[in-house]
Motif scaffolding. Structure first.
Motif, PDB file in Angstrom:
ATOM      1  N   TYR A  73      12.197  -3.993 -17.619  1.00 30.04           N
ATOM      2  CA  TYR A  73      12.329  -5.385 -17.195  1.00 30.04           C
ATOM      3  C   TYR A  73      11.516  -5.696 -15.945  1.00 30.04           C
ATOM      4  N   GLN A  74      10.427  -4.986 -15.753  1.00 30.52           N
ATOM      5  CA  GLN A  74       9.553  -5.211 -14.611  1.00 30.52           C
ATOM      6  C   GLN A  74       8.666  -6.434 -14.870  1.00 30.52           C
ATOM      7  N   MET A  75       8.398  -7.202 -13.837  1.00 29.39           N
ATOM      8  CA  MET A  75       7.538  -8.371 -13.960  1.00 29.39           C
ATOM      9  C   MET A  75       6.092  -7.918 -14.208  1.00 29.39           C
ATOM     10  N   PRO A  76       5.317  -8.703 -14.932  1.00 38.54           N
ATOM     11  CA  PRO A  76       3.940  -8.289 -15.243  1.00 38.54           C
ATOM     12  C   PRO A  76       3.083  -8.066 -14.007  1.00 38.54           C
ATOM     13  N   TYR A  77       3.290  -8.815 -12.944  1.00 38.51           N
ATOM     14  CA  TYR A  77       2.471  -8.653 -11.745  1.00 38.51           C
ATOM     15  C   TYR A  77       2.882  -7.433 -10.924  1.00 38.51           C
ATOM     16  N   GLU A  78       4.024  -6.817 -11.229  1.00 37.79           N
ATOM     17  CA  GLU A  78       4.478  -5.647 -10.492  1.00 37.79           C
ATOM     18  C   GLU A  78       4.001  -4.338 -11.105  1.00 37.79           C
ATOM     19  N   ARG A  79       3.435  -4.364 -12.274  1.00 34.06           N
ATOM     20  CA  ARG A  79       3.051  -3.142 -12.977  1.00 34.06           C
ATOM     21  C   ARG A  79       1.836  -2.507 -12.332  1.00 34.06           C
ATOM     22  N   HIS A  80       1.830  -1.168 -12.367  1.00 37.12           N
ATOM     23  CA  HIS A  80       0.685  -0.424 -11.848  1.00 37.12           C
ATOM     24  C   HIS A  80      -0.432  -0.445 -12.884  1.00 37.12           C
ATOM     25  N   LEU A  81      -1.642  -0.230 -12.405  1.00 41.77           N
ATOM     26  CA  LEU A  81      -2.788  -0.285 -13.297  1.00 41.77           C
ATOM     27  C   LEU A  81      -2.811   0.866 -14.300  1.00 41.77           C
ATOM     28  N   GLY A  82      -2.429   2.024 -13.905  1.00 41.89           N
ATOM     29  CA  GLY A  82      -2.450   3.177 -14.804  1.00 41.89           C
ATOM     30  C   GLY A  82      -1.805   4.379 -14.143  1.00 41.89           C
ATOM     31  N   PRO A  83      -1.716   5.471 -14.874  1.00 40.47           N
ATOM     32  CA  PRO A  83      -1.107   6.664 -14.292  1.00 40.47           C
ATOM     33  C   PRO A  83      -1.972   7.246 -13.174  1.00 40.47           C
ATOM     34  N   THR A  84      -1.326   7.748 -12.170  1.00 42.97           N
ATOM     35  CA  THR A  84      -1.997   8.331 -11.019  1.00 42.97           C
ATOM     36  C   THR A  84      -1.830   9.839 -11.068  1.00 42.97           C
ATOM     37  N   SER A  85      -2.870  10.563 -10.733  1.00 46.50           N
ATOM     38  CA  SER A  85      -2.754  12.019 -10.705  1.00 46.50           C
ATOM     39  C   SER A  85      -1.922  12.440  -9.497  1.00 46.50           C
ATOM     40  N   LEU A  86      -1.340  13.621  -9.592  1.00 45.59           N
ATOM     41  CA  LEU A  86      -0.521  14.125  -8.490  1.00 45.59           C
ATOM     42  C   LEU A  86      -1.368  14.308  -7.232  1.00 45.59           C
ATOM     43  N   HIS A  87      -2.588  14.749  -7.395  1.00 48.10           N
ATOM     44  CA  HIS A  87      -3.473  14.934  -6.243  1.00 48.10           C
ATOM     45  C   HIS A  87      -3.727  13.614  -5.519  1.00 48.10           C
ATOM     46  N   ASP A  88      -3.977  12.556  -6.281  1.00 51.98           N
ATOM     47  CA  ASP A  88      -4.195  11.238  -5.662  1.00 51.98           C
ATOM     48  C   ASP A  88      -2.926  10.717  -5.011  1.00 51.98           C
ATOM     49  N   TRP A  89      -1.791  10.973  -5.641  1.00 52.42           N
ATOM     50  CA  TRP A  89      -0.518  10.520  -5.080  1.00 52.42           C
ATOM     51  C   TRP A  89      -0.241  11.237  -3.764  1.00 52.42           C
ATOM     52  N   GLU A  90      -0.473  12.556  -3.727  1.00 56.83           N
ATOM     53  CA  GLU A  90      -0.223  13.317  -2.490  1.00 56.83           C
ATOM     54  C   GLU A  90      -1.184  12.919  -1.377  1.00 56.83           C
ATOM     55  N   ALA A  91      -2.395  12.527  -1.728  1.00 53.83           N
ATOM     56  CA  ALA A  91      -3.371  12.131  -0.710  1.00 53.83           C
ATOM     57  C   ALA A  91      -3.095  10.735  -0.170  1.00 53.83           C
ATOM     58  N   GLY A  92      -2.361   9.940  -0.910  1.00 53.82           N
ATOM     59  CA  GLY A  92      -2.071   8.573  -0.493  1.00 53.82           C
ATOM     60  C   GLY A  92      -0.882   8.496   0.445  1.00 53.82           C
ATOM     61  N   GLU A  93      -0.439   7.289   0.660  1.00 54.56           N
ATOM     62  CA  GLU A  93       0.706   7.021   1.520  1.00 54.56           C
ATOM     63  C   GLU A  93       1.899   6.641   0.653  1.00 54.56           C
ATOM     64  N   PHE A  94       3.099   6.975   1.126  1.00 56.27           N
ATOM     65  CA  PHE A  94       4.334   6.669   0.415  1.00 56.27           C
ATOM     66  C   PHE A  94       5.157   5.747   1.303  1.00 56.27           C
ATOM     67  N   ARG A  95       5.503   4.591   0.779  1.00 53.04           N
ATOM     68  CA  ARG A  95       6.238   3.591   1.548  1.00 53.04           C
ATOM     69  C   ARG A  95       7.727   3.932   1.531  1.00 53.04           C
ATOM     70  N   VAL A  96       8.302   4.076   2.717  1.00 51.22           N
ATOM     71  CA  VAL A  96       9.728   4.354   2.871  1.00 51.22           C
ATOM     72  C   VAL A  96      10.296   3.326   3.834  1.00 51.22           C
ATOM     73  N   TRP A  97      11.115   2.441   3.334  1.00 50.27           N
ATOM     74  CA  TRP A  97      11.718   1.353   4.092  1.00 50.27           C
ATOM     75  C   TRP A  97      10.647   0.606   4.856  1.00 50.27           C
ATOM     76  N   GLY A  98      10.581   0.723   6.152  1.00 43.68           N
ATOM     77  CA  GLY A  98       9.592  -0.017   6.916  1.00 43.68           C
ATOM     78  C   GLY A  98       8.430   0.831   7.379  1.00 43.68           C
ATOM     79  N   ALA A  99       8.393   2.091   6.962  1.00 40.78           N
ATOM     80  CA  ALA A  99       7.364   3.010   7.441  1.00 40.78           C
ATOM     81  C   ALA A  99       6.567   3.562   6.264  1.00 40.78           C
ATOM     82  N   LYS A 100       5.564   4.367   6.608  1.00 46.24           N
ATOM     83  CA  LYS A 100       4.765   5.049   5.589  1.00 46.24           C
ATOM     84  C   LYS A 100       4.705   6.529   5.910  1.00 46.24           C
TER      85      LYS A 100
END
Length: 137
Positions: A73-100
């Motif tokens: 039941y996710q809105m169409p504008y909230e969907r991600h573009l595609g699957p992300t590799s674990l390496h890219d996910w680990e290299a990125g930032e993870f949003r936690v409440w008000g911080a990253k």
């Protein structure tokens, strides 16, 4: 202390990578399996182990079911573009409440307590088995 004057171009994620969830489920399954294999020696322990196993099954299934409903039941504008590799996910930032957090730090924060809970009783159970074998012989 390092201060970045230039903004980095890391992607920001707001959900854990599916492999992190898979590792968490694996650690919980390891805990349940080792509890049954190493601590089930008398009939009075079986009921406690069954209840703990049921608790872990509910703890795994409930977030999984909620995530499936959320994705459905996710809105169409909230969907991600595609699957992300674990390496890219680990290299990125993870949003936690008000911080990253850095992605690898978030994975460690999620998996470290589960690993401690899984491997600690396994080590204690192995010590119990060794001590029991040395006392009986």
């Amino acid at each position: 202390m390092k201060r970045d004057l230039v903004a980095t171009n890391h992607p920001i994620f707001d959900e854990l990578h599916p492999k992190i969830y898979g590792a968490a489920v694996g650690l919980v399954a390891w805990f349940a399996l080792m509890a049954w294999a190493l601590f089930d020696r008398r009939s009075d322990v079986s009921l406690s182990l069954a209840l703990v196993t049921l608790l872990f099954v509910v703890a795994i299934l409930l977030p999984w079911i909620i995530s499936r409903v959320w994705r459905r039941y996710q809105m169409p504008y909230e969907r991600h573009l595609g699957p992300t590799s674990l390496h890219d996910w680990e290299a990125g930032e993870f949003r936690v409440w008000g911080a990253k957090l850095h992605g690898s730090h978030a994975a460690i924060d999620v998996l470290l307590p589960l690993a401690a809970v899984s491997f600690g009783p396994t080590a204690i159970g192995i010590v119990f088995v060794i001590v029991r074998a040395s006392v009986l012989s």
